[in-house]
Design an enzyme around this catalytic site. Structure first.
Site, PDB file in Angstrom:
ATOM      1  N   LYS A 145       0.868   4.157  -2.774  1.00 20.97           N
ATOM      2  CA  LYS A 145       0.504   5.546  -2.440  1.00 20.97           C
ATOM      3  C   LYS A 145       1.646   6.519  -2.711  1.00 20.97           C
ATOM      4  O   LYS A 145       1.408   7.679  -3.058  1.00 20.97           O
ATOM      5  CB  LYS A 145       0.041   5.626  -0.980  1.00 20.97           C
ATOM      6  CG  LYS A 145      -1.298   4.912  -0.720  1.00 20.97           C
ATOM      7  CD  LYS A 145      -2.376   5.330  -1.692  1.00 20.97           C
ATOM      8  CE  LYS A 145      -3.781   5.036  -1.209  1.00 20.97           C
ATOM      9  NZ  LYS A 145      -4.799   5.386  -2.229  1.00 20.97           N
TER      10      LYS A 145
ATOM     11  N   TYR B 181       0.834  -1.213   0.000  1.00 23.23           N
ATOM     12  CA  TYR B 181       0.000   0.000   0.000  1.00 23.23           C
ATOM     13  C   TYR B 181       0.868   1.263   0.000  1.00 23.23           C
ATOM     14  O   TYR B 181       0.589   2.220  -0.726  1.00 23.23           O
ATOM     15  CB  TYR B 181      -0.897  -0.052   1.244  1.00 23.23           C
ATOM     16  CG  TYR B 181      -1.911   1.044   1.393  1.00 23.23           C
ATOM     17  CD1 TYR B 181      -3.089   1.048   0.647  1.00 23.23           C
ATOM     18  CD2 TYR B 181      -1.729   2.067   2.325  1.00 23.23           C
ATOM     19  CE1 TYR B 181      -4.039   2.041   0.819  1.00 23.23           C
ATOM     20  CE2 TYR B 181      -2.675   3.057   2.510  1.00 23.23           C
ATOM     21  CZ  TYR B 181      -3.833   3.040   1.754  1.00 23.23           C
ATOM     22  OH  TYR B 181      -4.781   4.018   1.933  1.00 23.23           O
TER      23      TYR B 181
END
Ligand SMILES: NC(=O)c1ccc[n+]([C@@H]2O[C@H](COP(=O)([O-])OP(=O)(O)OC[C@H]3O[C@@H](n4cnc5c(N)ncnc54)[C@H](O)[C@@H]3O)[C@@H](O)[C@H]2O)c1
Length: 253
Positions: free
Chosen positions: A158, A154
């Site tokens: 991001k 993640y």
């Protein structure tokens, strides 16, 4: 565009959470909104909230990581609402695990939804922005872009979205298109509730613990993020591009 014409916004992952709050907020600002999520029926609540308040919205079912579905979804938006010139790449998933336990499929799922999904959606929508000589792209990054235990997939996605945003700003600026990223801290949604469940904490207790670490002493609400996104999509924000705004109740770097 004449001042009476309505801009069309696309919000991915708009069935709930930050995406739903953003769709409702953009509609309140006079935009027609296409609410895209995996399951078209799940978008019904968001669409009804908008239409009940006198706005225009449609629900569109699509997986943002699937190129054919993205192209079909954008074609439907053009047909039913008009050419989109505002895009909020918000759809997201978590597959948290420590690196040594993270499967390649959990890596791929997260990278595919956040990064490939934002790429495919932006590619499909940008031609309409170029034709209009106007566009606003907002990508959802995260405080996890700075690194977070259990989120190698993640945080890579991001952080990747921040680089993607800056490249879009450089390439598309000459067409009147801006691209910015909003990077939320802890926001109370199904996503953070799932994290509380995973670590075996009640959601209220989890939020209260998080709030003690946040300078404003509360967790964020979806509307806090919708507000920042609304700023970047405003007509008047045309000189703000390639920026990453942390919306986290305090400074992060
Ligand atoms: N909640 C937070 O604390 C937080 C913090 C930082 C960043 N974010 C980011 O903000 C965005 C929204 O988060 P949220 O908390 O509202 O999450 P959420 O889980 O409540 O909502 C995400 C939505 O995205 C949809 N979605 C997932 N995969 C999809 C796909 N392949 N195609 C289309 N739709 C898909 C889901 O069905 C869901 O409706 C995400 O990108 C998330 O990573 C959230």
């Amino acid at each position: 565009m004449s001042t009476t014409e309505q801009r069309v916004a696309v919000v991915t992952g708009g069935a709930r959470g930050i995406g739903a709050a953003t769709a409702v907020r953009l509609a309140a600002e006079g935009r027609a909104v296409a609410v895209i999520d995996l399951d078209e029926a799940a978008c019904k609540d968001t669409v009804e909230k908008i239409t009940a308040a006198g706005g225009r919205a449609i629900a569109v079912g699509a997986d943002v990581s699937d190129e054919a579905q993205v192209e079909a979804a954008v074609a439907r938006v053009v047909e039913e609402l008009g050419a989109p010139t505002i895009l909020v790449n918000n759809a997201g998933v978590l597959r948290d695990n420590l690196l040594f336990k993270m499967s390649a499929s959990d890596w791929d799922t997260v990278l595919n939804v956040h990064l490939r999904g934002s790429f495919l959606m932006t590619k499909a929508v940008q031609k309409h922005m170029v034709d209009a000589g106007f566009g606003r792209v907002v990508n959802l990054s995260s405080s996890s872009a700075l690194g977070n235990r259990g989120q190698a997939n993640y945080s890579a996605a991001k952080a990747g979205l921040q680089g993607f945003t800056k490249s879009l700003a450089i390439e598309l600026g000459k067409f009147g298109i801006t691209a910015n990223a909003v990077a939320p801290g802890f926001i109370a949604t199904e996503m953070t509730k799932a994290t509380a469940d995973r670590v075996g904490m009640g959601f209220e207790e989890f939020k209260a613990a998080a709030a003690t670490q946040i300078p404003v002493q509360r967790v964020g609400e979806p509307e806090d993020i919708a507000n920042a996104i609304a700023f970047f999509t405003a007509e008047a924000a045309g000189f703000v591009s390639g920026q990453v705004l942390y919306v986290a109740g305090g400074p992060l770097d």
